[in-house]
Design an enzyme around this catalytic site. Structure first.
Site, mmCIF file in Angstrom:
data_model
loop_
_atom_site.group_PDB
_atom_site.id
_atom_site.type_symbol
_atom_site.label_atom_id
_atom_site.label_comp_id
_atom_site.label_asym_id
_atom_site.label_seq_id
_atom_site.Cartn_x
_atom_site.Cartn_y
_atom_site.Cartn_z
ATOM 1 N N SER A 227 0.851 -1.189 0.000
ATOM 2 C CA SER A 227 0.000 0.000 0.000
ATOM 3 C C SER A 227 0.884 1.235 0.000
ATOM 4 C CB SER A 227 -0.910 0.014 1.221
ATOM 5 O OG SER A 227 -0.231 0.620 2.305
ATOM 6 N N LYS A 228 0.241 2.365 -0.203
ATOM 7 C CA LYS A 228 1.045 3.590 -0.315
ATOM 8 C C LYS A 228 1.714 3.974 1.002
ATOM 9 C CE LYS A 228 -3.139 6.500 -0.271
ATOM 10 N NZ LYS A 228 -4.136 5.554 -0.801
ATOM 11 N N ARG A 229 1.292 3.320 2.064
ATOM 12 C CA ARG A 229 1.933 3.606 3.343
ATOM 13 C C ARG A 229 3.184 2.758 3.583
ATOM 14 N NH1 ARG A 229 -3.223 4.155 3.654
ATOM 15 N NH2 ARG A 229 -3.507 1.912 3.819
#
Ligand code: GLU
Length: 462
Positions: A227-229
């Site tokens: 994920s973008k995190r």
């Protein structure tokens, strides 16, 4: 020009991450491979979550990676506008078409898409309520990557919310029709939406495009989708860290695809030539930051001198808070260039350069105490340094081999080896035991600086 038309359709709701870049790349590669058209469409109907800054992140990242779009924002095209927020009228027209065909109805203020088939009521255990279902045949998707996929779509769904805004499924399909998209290449997370989309295509009397759902990118460690995190997920981070865009593109191309053999590093023209949808894997790809760093190093190593130096200079210029970087920039450009080229074969990434080269740009560098104790504890390094100081004025410093000859003949004259001079010279010149070749260091530092550092070191150790 082939008839192939593909699109990358990001929602500007966050940063541009590895997964988006890979989806964009596979579309772009397919367009370039087939001689088709690569469309950029911005899916920004969700007004709350969209921002102009995020749009620029998409444009900048695509441009940096070299994925130029043939139609879309900024470049235009015959099927615009290319931002969904500017296409409201088109959605109204298509809604009217669907309504005229008897395929919509209103309920609770929302507009629903009506499936064809007999209706019946059933209690849904999961949602704990009675729902209306429709007797339908399974929708068949002939996916270019997944193969034949069947899914039962047996409930009507909302296409315009009660607030008047159209729903993703509807605008996505309308735009694919209106923009004459032939191949929908997107992440596997959209496979579950595809039966809805196919039913909408059919209801609107439009040909169903080819679908190609590309496998997920798994996070580096542990299960689950990246994920973008996740660490290392954002494209702008690589840009900031001075990665080479072509290395990143090469790495991304291998996330779910291979050229049919075990080659990894390939020029983009070769990737374009070999890329095809049937070559995309069904199994998920795992992100591997070491592989990416290694790819980047391989590309850095082969950069022509001018490009490498300008990459370094760009990176140093952005390090406004780093005194080492600023000192390097303040130095004579010809000297800066020599130092960078000397370091090119030694570093893994441009981001290592300021620290790696710091002692070239200051006389006030630290001496590593451990290294000093080790070097001074063996033989008579002070005597070796004195001999070097004496011999150096007569050395030919025009090339590394000439310097090597100089040290070697000194060593031979004293019945010693090259190594007896090397570690103490390196320590005196850099304060450490790692770095470029000692001959390269002497050549680049030059006679005066080298002698001064030798003298100063001798004085400091007594
Ligand atoms: N806006 C959608 C997304 O960001 C695009 C889906 C599609 O490619 O059809 O995932």
């Amino acid at each position: 020009m082939s008839h192939v038309r593909v699109r990358f359709a990001p929602s500007p709701t966050g940063f541009f991450h590895i997964g988006s870049a890979r989806t964009a790349l596979f579309n772009w590669l397919y367009a370039r491979h087939t001689g088709g058209t690569f469309v950029l469409r911005i899916e920004d109907t969700d007004k709350e979550r969209n921002s102009e800054a995020f749009l620029n992140v998409i444009y900048d990242s695509l441009t940096w990676l070299g994925m130029t779009w043939d139609e879309g924002p900024k470049v235009g095209g015959n099927f615009g506008p290319y931002r969904q927020s500017e296409r409201t009228e088109i959605y109204r027209e298509y809604l009217a078409k669907l309504t005229a065909a008897g395929r919509t109805y209103e309920k609770d203020g929302a507009i629903w898409f009506k499936l064809l088939g007999e209706r019946y009521e059933v209690f849904d255990e999961h949602r704990k309520k009675t729902v209306t279902k429709v007797k339908t045949e399974p929708t068949v998707i002939d996916d270019q990557i997944r193969g034949r996929v069947e899914r039962v779509e047996d409930e009507d769904f909302v296409i315009f919310r009660s607030d008047g805004n159209p729903v993703f499924h509807f605008v996505n399909v309308v735009d694919d029709i209106a923009m004459q998209i032939t191949h929908v290449i997107r992440g596997e997370d959209h496979l579950s939406n595809t039966s809805k989309h196919v039913e909408l295509f059919k209801a609107l009397g439009a040909p169903v495009p080819q679908f190609a759902h590309i496998p997920l990118i798994l996070k580096q460690n542990g299960p689950g989708k990246m994920s973008k995190r996740d660490q290392g997920a954002l494209i702008e981070e690589y840009q900031r860290r001075g990665y080479l865009p072509e290395a990143l593109v090469n790495f991304l191309s291998l996330l779910g695809w291979n050229p049919g053999d075990d080659r990894e590093k390939m020029p983009i023209a070769e990737i374009i030539r070999l890329f095809d949808l049937p070559g995309v894997n069904q199994s998920n790809a795992r992100f591997d930051d070491k592989k990416l760093a290694h790819m980047n190093m391989a590309y850095l190593l082969e950069q022509p001198a001018d490009r490498f130096v300008s990459l370094a200079r760009d990176y140093f210029s952005r390090q406004t808070e780093n005194p080492a970087a600023q000192a390097a920039l303040a130095a004579d450009p010809a000297y800066f260039r020599e130092v960078m080229l000397l370091s090119q074969p030694k570093i893994k990434g441009v981001e290592e350069l300021p620290a790696y080269t710091a002692y070239f740009f200051t006389e006030d560098f630290a001496i590593d105490a451990k290294v000093r104790d080790k070097v001074l504890g063996k033989g008579d390094p002070q005597a070796r340094l004195r001999e070097l100081i004496e011999a150096l004025p007569a050395f030919d410093l025009s090339s590394d081999t000439a310097i090597e000859e100089g040290i070697k003949s000194l060593a031979t004259a004293k019945s010693l080896g090259f190594g007896d001079y090397q570690s103490v010279a390196r320590l005196a010149l850099s304060g450490t035991n790692v770095g470029p070749s000692i001959t390269g260091m002497i050549r680049v530092l030059g006679r005066d600086r080298t002698l001064a550092r030798f003298e100063r070191f001798l004085a400091s150790v007594g």
